[in-house]
Design an enzyme around this catalytic site. Structure first.
Site, PDB file in Angstrom:
ATOM      1  N   ASN A 124      42.835  65.451  11.447  1.00 28.91           N
ATOM      2  CA  ASN A 124      42.863  66.903  11.270  1.00 28.91           C
ATOM      3  C   ASN A 124      42.673  67.164   9.776  1.00 28.91           C
ATOM      4  O   ASN A 124      43.579  66.960   8.990  1.00 28.91           O
ATOM      5  CB  ASN A 124      44.214  67.457  11.757  1.00 28.91           C
ATOM      6  CG  ASN A 124      44.377  68.944  11.441  1.00 28.91           C
ATOM      7  OD1 ASN A 124      43.409  69.602  11.025  1.00 28.91           O
ATOM      8  ND2 ASN A 124      45.575  69.465  11.628  1.00 28.91           N
ATOM      9  N   LYS A 180      42.409  69.871   8.289  1.00 26.39           N
ATOM     10  CA  LYS A 180      43.006  71.135   7.820  1.00 26.39           C
ATOM     11  C   LYS A 180      41.967  71.889   6.971  1.00 26.39           C
ATOM     12  O   LYS A 180      40.776  71.754   7.226  1.00 26.39           O
ATOM     13  CB  LYS A 180      44.317  70.873   7.085  1.00 26.39           C
ATOM     14  CG  LYS A 180      45.254  70.002   7.953  1.00 26.39           C
ATOM     15  CD  LYS A 180      46.673  69.965   7.515  1.00 26.39           C
ATOM     16  CE  LYS A 180      47.470  69.103   8.495  1.00 26.39           C
ATOM     17  NZ  LYS A 180      48.898  69.089   8.214  1.00 26.39           N
ATOM     18  N   HIS A 194      48.778  74.183  16.474  1.00 24.59           N
ATOM     19  CA  HIS A 194      49.299  73.418  15.336  1.00 24.59           C
ATOM     20  C   HIS A 194      50.435  74.217  14.685  1.00 24.59           C
ATOM     21  O   HIS A 194      50.369  75.442  14.615  1.00 24.59           O
ATOM     22  CB  HIS A 194      48.183  73.146  14.322  1.00 24.59           C
ATOM     23  CG  HIS A 194      48.603  72.134  13.293  1.00 24.59           C
ATOM     24  ND1 HIS A 194      49.394  72.470  12.218  1.00 24.59           N
ATOM     25  CD2 HIS A 194      48.376  70.797  13.200  1.00 24.59           C
ATOM     26  CE1 HIS A 194      49.624  71.366  11.502  1.00 24.59           C
ATOM     27  NE2 HIS A 194      49.020  70.344  12.074  1.00 24.59           N
ATOM     28  N   GLU A 234      51.149  74.768  11.740  1.00 21.03           N
ATOM     29  CA  GLU A 234      50.738  75.645  10.628  1.00 21.03           C
ATOM     30  C   GLU A 234      50.219  76.977  11.155  1.00 21.03           C
ATOM     31  O   GLU A 234      50.401  78.017  10.523  1.00 21.03           O
ATOM     32  CB  GLU A 234      49.701  74.910   9.756  1.00 21.03           C
ATOM     33  CG  GLU A 234      50.376  73.833   8.909  1.00 21.03           C
ATOM     34  CD  GLU A 234      49.507  72.639   8.564  1.00 21.03           C
ATOM     35  OE1 GLU A 234      48.278  72.715   8.676  1.00 21.03           O
ATOM     36  OE2 GLU A 234      50.088  71.597   8.180  1.00 21.03           O
ATOM     37  N   GLU A 279      54.169  66.729  16.936  1.00 17.30           N
ATOM     38  CA  GLU A 279      54.186  66.742  15.477  1.00 17.30           C
ATOM     39  C   GLU A 279      55.471  67.418  14.993  1.00 17.30           C
ATOM     40  O   GLU A 279      55.534  68.652  14.933  1.00 17.30           O
ATOM     41  CB  GLU A 279      52.985  67.524  14.941  1.00 17.30           C
ATOM     42  CG  GLU A 279      51.652  66.931  15.312  1.00 17.30           C
ATOM     43  CD  GLU A 279      50.574  67.310  14.299  1.00 17.30           C
ATOM     44  OE1 GLU A 279      49.895  66.395  13.834  1.00 17.30           O
ATOM     45  OE2 GLU A 279      50.440  68.495  13.952  1.00 17.30           O
ATOM     46  N   GLY A 333      53.063  66.343   6.271  1.00 15.74           N
ATOM     47  CA  GLY A 333      52.739  66.445   4.850  1.00 15.74           C
ATOM     48  C   GLY A 333      53.912  66.162   3.922  1.00 15.74           C
ATOM     49  O   GLY A 333      53.857  66.441   2.731  1.00 15.74           O
ATOM     50  N   SER A 342      52.791  62.563   8.841  1.00 20.79           N
ATOM     51  CA  SER A 342      52.841  61.474   7.856  1.00 20.79           C
ATOM     52  C   SER A 342      52.542  60.106   8.468  1.00 20.79           C
ATOM     53  O   SER A 342      53.131  59.107   8.078  1.00 20.79           O
ATOM     54  CB  SER A 342      54.183  61.462   7.122  1.00 20.79           C
ATOM     55  OG  SER A 342      54.356  62.685   6.414  1.00 20.79           O
TER      56      SER A 342
HETATM   57  P1  13P Z   1      50.023  64.717   7.688  1.00 19.89           P
HETATM   58  O1  13P Z   1      49.458  63.457   8.302  1.00 19.89           O
HETATM   59  O2  13P Z   1      49.376  65.094   6.409  1.00 19.89           O
HETATM   60  O3  13P Z   1      51.520  64.683   7.636  1.00 19.89           O
HETATM   61  O4  13P Z   1      49.651  65.915   8.700  1.00 19.89           O
HETATM   62  C1  13P Z   1      49.915  65.776  10.046  1.00 19.89           C
HETATM   63  C2  13P Z   1      49.283  66.905  10.765  1.00 19.89           C
HETATM   64  O5  13P Z   1      49.697  68.038  10.647  1.00 19.89           O
HETATM   65  C3  13P Z   1      48.128  66.603  11.624  1.00 19.89           C
HETATM   66  O6  13P Z   1      47.795  67.691  12.430  1.00 19.89           O
END
Ligand code: 13P
Length: 248
Positions: free
Chosen positions: A9, A11, A94, A96, A166, A172, A211
């Site tokens: 992903n 982002k 997601h 976010e 997640e 992150g 992560s």
């Molecule tokens: P990270 O791997 O940067 O923690 O992000 C995970 C994520 O949100 C994947 O959709």
């Protein structure tokens, strides 16, 4: 046995030049990998993915989709458009988007349904915040998030989705759920899928995200109900992404 799937992903990252380097690095290094893989990129770069990944083992997809059919919805991208650019996957729900765009469980369910109607595989994200985990509410939160989707799409569509667990506190942050913590949630999600459709549940891939890196991927994906990863930061470097695919 379920085969593994590793999805990057990206982002809101990328540029045409950076993507070209990253995608060619992935395609060059992917030879012989047993796990399936895909990248979910910002919508403006879907055409570039179609051009560079067509015919390769790397699938591509988007990070969000409108729940609406084509029409007067300024700024939105519908599922048929994603299909038009060769997408196989689209991430829905997601954390976010839930946090910054107020997406409810019901809206996420409608997005999953729109994706399915266009022949796409929705990657349905669920996950609890740190406060929710500390309150002991993890199972209830992720259960309600998945339930809204299952209720709307119905039993017959269960085999066509991918689920991604997640934990919000792991995204992150460099903090990963331990393999045991993640497995416990994944097993609960699988049990919920089984209640909806007993035959399909064992074939549904449940990815872990938060992560995941080359050095913890193997241990996480060795768990019986962890069928791959949804990778953020580590998906932006070809070597790290490939290392995770190899671990899978
Ligand atoms: P990270 O791997 O940067 O923690 O992000 C995970 C994520 O949100 C994947 O959709």
């Amino acid at each position: 046995m379920r085969s593994k799937l590793v999805v990057g992903n990206w982002k809101m990252n990328g540029s045409r030049a950076a993507n070209a380097t990253l995608l060619s690095g992935i395609v060059e290094g992917i030879d012989g990998a047993k796990a399936a893989c895909a990248v979910c990129v910002p919508a403006p770069y879907l055409f570039q993915c179609e051009q560079l990944l067509q015919g390769s083992p790397v699938a591509w997809g988007a990070q969000d989709v409108s729940c609406q059919a084509p029409g007067a919805f300024t700024g939105e991208v519908c599922a048929a458009m994603l299909a038009d650019f060769g997408c196989r996957y689209v991430i829905v729900g997601h954390s976010e988007r839930r946090a910054y765009h107020g997406e409810s469980n019901e809206l996420v369910a409608r997005k999953a349904q729109a994706a399915l109607a266009a022949g796409l595989t929705p990657i349905v994200c669920v996950g609890e915040t740190l406060a929710e985990r500390e309150e002991g509410a993890t199972a209830a939160i992720v259960g309600a998030q998945l339930d809204a989707v299952l209720e709307l799409i119905g039993k017959e569509a269960v085999a066509q989705i991918v689920v991604a667990y997640e934990p919000v506190w792991a995204i992150g942050t460099g903090k990963t759920a331990t393999p045991e913590m993640a497995q416990e949630v994944h097993a609960g999600l699988r049990a919920q899928l089984r209640t909806c459709n007993a035959e399909a549940a064992d074939g549904v891939k449940i990815l872990y995200g938060g992560s995941m890196k080359p050095d913890n991927a193997r241990e996480l994906m060795a768990q019986p109900d962890i069928d791959g990863g949804l990778i953020g930061g580590a998906a932006l470097k070809a070597a790290d992404f490939l290392a995770i695919i190899r671990a899978a």
